[in-house]
Motif scaffolding. Structure first.
Motif, PDB file in Angstrom:
ATOM      1  N   LEU A   4      -3.718  -3.422   2.385  1.00  0.00           N
ATOM      2  CA  LEU A   4      -4.078  -3.250   0.973  1.00  0.00           C
ATOM      3  C   LEU A   4      -4.224  -4.558   0.211  1.00  0.00           C
ATOM      4  CD1 LEU A   4      -1.691  -0.275   0.077  1.00  0.00           C
ATOM      5  CD2 LEU A   4      -4.050  -0.190   0.912  1.00  0.00           C
ATOM      6  N   GLY A   5      -3.883  -5.665   0.856  1.00  0.00           N
ATOM      7  CA  GLY A   5      -3.865  -6.947   0.153  1.00  0.00           C
ATOM      8  C   GLY A   5      -2.534  -7.118  -0.558  1.00  0.00           C
ATOM      9  N   THR A   6      -2.261  -8.328  -1.025  1.00  0.00           N
ATOM     10  CA  THR A   6      -1.019  -8.572  -1.745  1.00  0.00           C
ATOM     11  C   THR A   6      -1.212  -8.283  -3.228  1.00  0.00           C
ATOM     12  OG1 THR A   6      -1.667 -10.893  -1.833  1.00  0.00           O
ATOM     13  CG2 THR A   6      -0.032 -10.308  -0.180  1.00  0.00           C
ATOM     14  N   THR A  38      -1.510  -8.846  -7.106  1.00  0.00           N
ATOM     15  CA  THR A  38      -2.052  -9.975  -7.870  1.00  0.00           C
ATOM     16  C   THR A  38      -1.783  -9.739  -9.356  1.00  0.00           C
ATOM     17  OG1 THR A  38      -4.184  -8.891  -8.199  1.00  0.00           O
ATOM     18  CG2 THR A  38      -3.945 -10.244  -6.194  1.00  0.00           C
ATOM     19  N   ASP A  39      -2.081 -10.740 -10.176  1.00  0.00           N
ATOM     20  CA  ASP A  39      -1.958 -10.564 -11.623  1.00  0.00           C
ATOM     21  C   ASP A  39      -2.886  -9.454 -12.106  1.00  0.00           C
ATOM     22  OD1 ASP A  39      -0.055 -12.555 -11.908  1.00  0.00           O
ATOM     23  OD2 ASP A  39      -1.536 -14.117 -12.315  1.00  0.00           O
ATOM     24  N   GLU A  40      -3.982  -9.283 -11.425  1.00  0.00           N
ATOM     25  CA  GLU A  40      -4.955  -8.257 -11.821  1.00  0.00           C
ATOM     26  C   GLU A  40      -4.460  -6.837 -11.529  1.00  0.00           C
ATOM     27  OE1 GLU A  40      -9.074  -7.067  -9.898  1.00  0.00           O
ATOM     28  OE2 GLU A  40      -9.250  -8.953 -11.023  1.00  0.00           O
ATOM     29  N   ASN A  41      -3.855  -6.618 -10.341  1.00  0.00           N
ATOM     30  CA  ASN A  41      -3.457  -5.253  -9.990  1.00  0.00           C
ATOM     31  C   ASN A  41      -1.972  -4.938 -10.231  1.00  0.00           C
ATOM     32  OD1 ASN A  41      -2.130  -6.312  -7.695  1.00  0.00           O
ATOM     33  ND2 ASN A  41      -3.855  -5.889  -6.354  1.00  0.00           N
ATOM     34  N   TRP A  42      -1.180  -5.951 -10.668  1.00  0.00           N
ATOM     35  CA  TRP A  42       0.214  -5.714 -11.048  1.00  0.00           C
ATOM     36  C   TRP A  42       0.680  -6.873 -11.924  1.00  0.00           C
ATOM     37  CZ3 TRP A  42       4.735  -4.746  -7.099  1.00  0.00           C
ATOM     38  CH2 TRP A  42       5.854  -4.288  -7.786  1.00  0.00           C
ATOM     39  N   PRO A  43       0.290  -6.869 -13.191  1.00  0.00           N
ATOM     40  CA  PRO A  43       0.560  -7.997 -14.089  1.00  0.00           C
ATOM     41  C   PRO A  43       2.039  -8.353 -14.259  1.00  0.00           C
ATOM     42  CG  PRO A  43      -0.921  -6.408 -15.120  1.00  0.00           C
ATOM     43  CD  PRO A  43      -0.446  -5.803 -13.840  1.00  0.00           C
ATOM     44  N   PHE A  94      11.786 -10.994  -7.363  1.00  0.00           N
ATOM     45  CA  PHE A  94      10.386 -11.235  -7.023  1.00  0.00           C
ATOM     46  C   PHE A  94      10.247 -12.321  -5.954  1.00  0.00           C
ATOM     47  CE2 PHE A  94       6.593 -13.853  -7.675  1.00  0.00           C
ATOM     48  CZ  PHE A  94       5.626 -12.922  -7.360  1.00  0.00           C
ATOM     49  N   LEU A  95       9.426 -12.036  -4.951  1.00  0.00           N
ATOM     50  CA  LEU A  95       9.065 -13.004  -3.910  1.00  0.00           C
ATOM     51  C   LEU A  95       7.545 -13.089  -3.859  1.00  0.00           C
ATOM     52  CD1 LEU A  95      11.348 -11.898  -0.939  1.00  0.00           C
ATOM     53  CD2 LEU A  95      11.597 -13.965  -2.302  1.00  0.00           C
ATOM     54  N   GLU A  96       7.035 -14.285  -3.781  1.00  0.00           N
ATOM     55  CA  GLU A  96       5.587 -14.472  -3.651  1.00  0.00           C
ATOM     56  C   GLU A  96       5.245 -14.462  -2.169  1.00  0.00           C
ATOM     57  OE1 GLU A  96       2.136 -14.434  -5.280  1.00  0.00           O
ATOM     58  OE2 GLU A  96       3.517 -15.393  -6.674  1.00  0.00           O
ATOM     59  N   PHE A  97       4.307 -13.623  -1.791  1.00  0.00           N
ATOM     60  CA  PHE A  97       3.851 -13.557  -0.408  1.00  0.00           C
ATOM     61  C   PHE A  97       2.534 -14.323  -0.289  1.00  0.00           C
ATOM     62  CE2 PHE A  97       6.886 -10.215  -0.262  1.00  0.00           C
ATOM     63  CZ  PHE A  97       7.232 -10.058   1.064  1.00  0.00           C
ATOM     64  N   LYS A  98       2.245 -14.753   0.923  1.00  0.00           N
ATOM     65  CA  LYS A  98       0.963 -15.406   1.184  1.00  0.00           C
ATOM     66  C   LYS A  98      -0.148 -14.455   0.729  1.00  0.00           C
ATOM     67  CE  LYS A  98      -1.983 -16.789   4.982  1.00  0.00           C
ATOM     68  NZ  LYS A  98      -2.145 -16.820   6.430  1.00  0.00           N
ATOM     69  N   PRO A  99      -1.046 -14.928  -0.137  1.00  0.00           N
ATOM     70  CA  PRO A  99      -2.108 -14.039  -0.630  1.00  0.00           C
ATOM     71  C   PRO A  99      -2.999 -13.511   0.495  1.00  0.00           C
ATOM     72  CG  PRO A  99      -2.005 -16.060  -1.917  1.00  0.00           C
ATOM     73  CD  PRO A  99      -1.101 -16.249  -0.731  1.00  0.00           C
ATOM     74  N   MET A 100      -3.211 -12.226   0.458  1.00  0.00           N
ATOM     75  CA  MET A 100      -4.115 -11.567   1.405  1.00  0.00           C
ATOM     76  C   MET A 100      -5.047 -10.688   0.589  1.00  0.00           C
ATOM     77  SD  MET A 100      -1.549 -10.174   4.319  1.00  0.00           S
ATOM     78  CE  MET A 100      -0.474 -11.205   5.250  1.00  0.00           C
ATOM     79  N   LYS A 101      -6.304 -10.682   0.953  1.00  0.00           N
ATOM     80  CA  LYS A 101      -7.272  -9.832   0.263  1.00  0.00           C
ATOM     81  C   LYS A 101      -7.494  -8.565   1.064  1.00  0.00           C
ATOM     82  CE  LYS A 101      -9.681 -13.334  -2.278  1.00  0.00           C
ATOM     83  NZ  LYS A 101     -10.887 -13.673  -2.945  1.00  0.00           N
TER      84      LYS A 101
END
Length: 134
Positions: A29-31, A33-38, A46-53
């Motif tokens: 589903l991708g990670t 983002t600010d767009e899909n979960w502001p 909160f943990l930042e994961f390697k961005p995946m599209k």
């Protein structure tokens, strides 16, 4: 996830641990983002994961062209809890209208999950620490 498993006979995302489960979801589903979960960065752990599209559509991910199934899954697989469908909303979805449910005239054509294999795997993972990501 349970609805997908009920309709397809197998879990859509598999992992041996919480982290592996998240990675399986993010690979499909991708990670977030600010767009899909502001508001995600305001979560206490909160943990930042390697961005995946996301590379595949819902149709491609779950092998379906049923627009009602795709619509419900997209409403439920929404990262942002403020925009995700609630259990009550999901229950009211037109997918569950009796005239819409896919009914086979030949039950032998329905996909059967391999429960025995999954039980064995679950027991193996629970008793073994070799695959632990820690």
């Amino acid at each position: 996830c349970i609805i997908v498993e009920m309709f397809q006979g197998e879990a859509p995302f598999r992992g041996n641990s919480d982290i592996q489960q998240l990675c399986s979801i993010f690979e499909s589903l991708g990670t977030p983002t600010d767009e899909n979960w502001p508001d995600r960065k305001s979560l206490p752990s909160f943990l930042e994961f390697k961005p995946m599209k996301r590379e595949k559509s819902t149709n491609e991910l779950f092998g379906t062209t049923d627009p009602a199934f795709v619509d419900l899954i997209e409403q439920l697989f929404c990262f942002d809890p403020n925009t995700r469908a609630t259990a009550f909303q999901a229950k009211q979805h037109h997918l569950f209208n009796q005239s819409h449910l896919p009914i086979s005239s030949n039950p032998s054509q329905l996909k059967k999950p391999d429960v025995g294999k999954n039980k064995t795997q679950a027991l193996t993972y629970a008793s073994s620490s070799e695959d632990s990501p820690w």
